[in-house]
Structure formats: C-alpha cells, structure tokens
Motif scaffolding. Structure first.
Motif, short mmCIF file in Angstrom:
data_model
loop_
_atom_site.label_atom_id
_atom_site.label_comp_id
_atom_site.label_asym_id
_atom_site.label_seq_id
_atom_site.Cartn_x
_atom_site.Cartn_y
_atom_site.Cartn_z
N VAL A 103 -0.48 -13.97 -0.31
CA VAL A 103 -1.06 -13.26 0.83
C VAL A 103 -0.99 -11.74 0.62
CG1 VAL A 103 -0.67 -15.10 2.49
CG2 VAL A 103 1.14 -13.43 2.09
N LEU B 18 -3.92 -10.94 -1.70
CA LEU B 18 -5.18 -11.01 -0.97
C LEU B 18 -5.35 -9.80 -0.06
CD1 LEU B 18 -5.31 -14.80 0.03
CD2 LEU B 18 -6.74 -13.62 -1.65
N GLY B 19 -4.26 -9.38 0.57
CA GLY B 19 -4.33 -8.21 1.43
C GLY B 19 -4.64 -6.94 0.65
N SER C 70 -8.30 -7.01 -0.45
CA SER C 70 -9.21 -6.78 0.68
C SER C 70 -9.25 -5.31 1.07
CB SER C 70 -8.78 -7.63 1.88
OG SER C 70 -8.81 -9.00 1.57
N THR D 154 0.40 -5.52 10.66
CA THR D 154 1.56 -6.03 9.92
C THR D 154 2.82 -5.94 10.77
OG1 THR D 154 0.57 -5.33 7.83
CG2 THR D 154 2.94 -5.74 7.84
N CYS E 83 -2.99 -10.91 6.37
CA CYS E 83 -2.32 -11.26 5.11
C CYS E 83 -1.00 -10.50 4.96
CB CYS E 83 -3.23 -10.97 3.93
SG CYS E 83 -4.66 -12.07 3.78
#
Length: 283
Positions: free
Chosen positions: A94, A97-98, A101, A122, A250
């Motif tokens: 994650v 992925l964050g 992105s 977050t 994420c």
C-alpha cells in the motif's frame, strides 16, 4: 538489534523522518517538471529504498547480542513469523501504491494540494485505526481534536485546488492550447532575457530546451506543459483528485499494517515467537 527506547530518541527520529518526508516529494516533482519520466524516477526510488533496507538490516539489525526478546536480523530469518511478514509486506504494497499514485497526482493538482490532502487523510484514517488496534491506550479527548484539524485541512486543500484550477483556466483562456500554432506563439512570447545563455536540455531525451518564464503566467504554464513528462492540458483535474484520495487511503493503511506486524494485536504469531520479528522487514 538496536531499538530506540527513550522519548528523546523517538522524537529525534520523528523530526528526522519529517525532514525527509518533506523533501523527497519536492525533488521528485522537480524531476517530473524537468522531463524525467515517472517510471524511471520510481525505479530509482525503489532500488534505493531496497538498498537502504538491506544496509539498515545488516547494521542496526545486528547490533548487540541476540536474545529471545530481541533477536537479531539473521536470527529472525529462521523464526516462524509469517503472519508478521505478510502484514509488513501488505504495508509495503500500500505504501508503494500510494507513492506511485502521488507521482501522477502532483502533476495534475500540484504538490501543495496533494501533500496536504494525502497526509491529512493518513493522519485521520491511520490514527483512528491505530487507536482501536492499540486498545484505546491514548486519550481520545486529546488525540481526536488534532485529527479533526487534519480533516479540516483536507477540505481547505480541496478548496485551494478548485481556486487554482479556475485561476489557471482564466490565464489560459486567451491561448489556443489545442494546436501547435498556439503553443509556438506562447513560446515565442518569452523574452530573450528569460532564456539562459547555456540552454539546459530535457533530462530524458536531451532535445528540448528548458526555457524560463515568469512563474504563474500563461506562458509559464504552457512552457511547463511542453517540458514536463506527464501532460495534463485537456485532462480532467478529477483524475488528479482521485489519485490523491487513493494515495491518502493507501498511506493511511500502511501504519496499521506495520503496527500489526510489529505488535501482533490480532495474536497471529505462535506462542513463543517474539512480536519484534517484523522490525527488520519494516526497515
């Protein structure tokens, strides 16, 4: 294995982490605006991250004598701690992925908006999940007012993005951005003084001169579009906001996953296996 046990050491680590967390987005955004392809940047980032993890595991992970409560890195490799490993790996997925992105979100909605929204999400989601994972050991009356401030920051950052988008549209309204004629006219409007004597080339291909115009002007925006690796003209800013909120989700799952890997609140480890088994994986 070296562990930070004092509050002063923990605060120092937090300040150091904040410094690095505040600098790497600006550097990566600068590279993208100068033509560096995001996949190349992320490949460099990933390889460096892996190298740093290995070095830290082989140094800090091997400091001191290995005990049952604090096994060193090599001792942990033989332990049956797969649940912690899987939680740590999920946290790494994650997080990656964050990060990926946000690289694209920065191009669409800007660094200031993306960082505020994703970081605030977050804090809001991650803090809430960790609060319940840790059996509510923190004082909610102190913790959640701060979380509410971050939630307000998400709303304000979204409003800032809307304002910036409208401002850019107004600046570009007089330009024809759908054909090369409009772009050539914009580039020719730059004064000779704005072009350095030694013209810098595009980082990836080395064939596009890097010109400088006054920041915030229509000419600057069009030149930036010509130079950058991620083209954003004519694309919906909703894409950028969607990527930003996805990155925020994420990032918010990363901390709870690492918390579970480190402290085993769900009691997934077998009896006798220490909870610190995933510390080196986190690094």
């Amino acid at each position: 294995m070296y562990l930070v046990e004092s509050k002063g050491g923990a605060i120092a680590c937090m300040l150091l982490a904040l410094f690095f967390l505040g600098t790497w987005p600006a550097i990566i955004t600068l590279l993208e605006r100068r033509g560096r392809l995001p996949q190349h940047t992320y490949l460099d980032y990933t390889m460096t991250n892996l190298l740093a993890a290995v070095i830290i595991a082989l140094t800090f992970g091997q400091i001191g004598d290995s005990t049952v409560e604090r096994p060193n890195f090599f001792a942990q490799l033989s332990q049956d701690n797969w649940p912690s490993i899987l939680f740590a790996m999920a946290g790494g997925v994650v997080l990656s992925l964050g990060n990926l992105s946000t690289q694209y979100a920065w191009a669409f909605v800007g660094l200031s908006v993306v960082q505020v929204i994703s970081s605030s999400m977050t804090v809001v989601i991650g803090t809430t999940l960790n609060y319940f994972l840790d059996d509510r050991i923190n004082r909610a009356e102190i913790l959640f007012p701060g979380v509410g401030c971050f939630l307000l920051a998400v709303c304000l950052a979204s409003a800032v993005h809307s304002s910036n988008s409208a401002d850019n549209k107004a600046k570009l309204s007089s330009w024809s951005n759908d054909n090369e004629t409009g772009r050539e006219a914009a580039l020719s409007a730059v004064s000779e003084e704005a072009i350095p004597s030694k013209v810098t080339k595009d980082l990836e291909n080395g064939n596009v001169p890097v010109r400088k115009a006054k920041a915030g002007t229509a000419t600057f925006l069009i030149e930036l579009e010509e130079r950058r690796s991620i083209k954003v003209f004519g694309k919906s800013t909703f894409i950028g906001l969607s990527l930003t909120f996805f990155a925020g989700v994420c990032f918010s799952l990363f901390s709870p996953a690492i918390n579970l890997a480190t402290n085993d609140q769900w009691h997934t480890l077998k009896e006798g296996v220490p909870n610190s088994g995933s510390t080196q994986i986190i690094l």
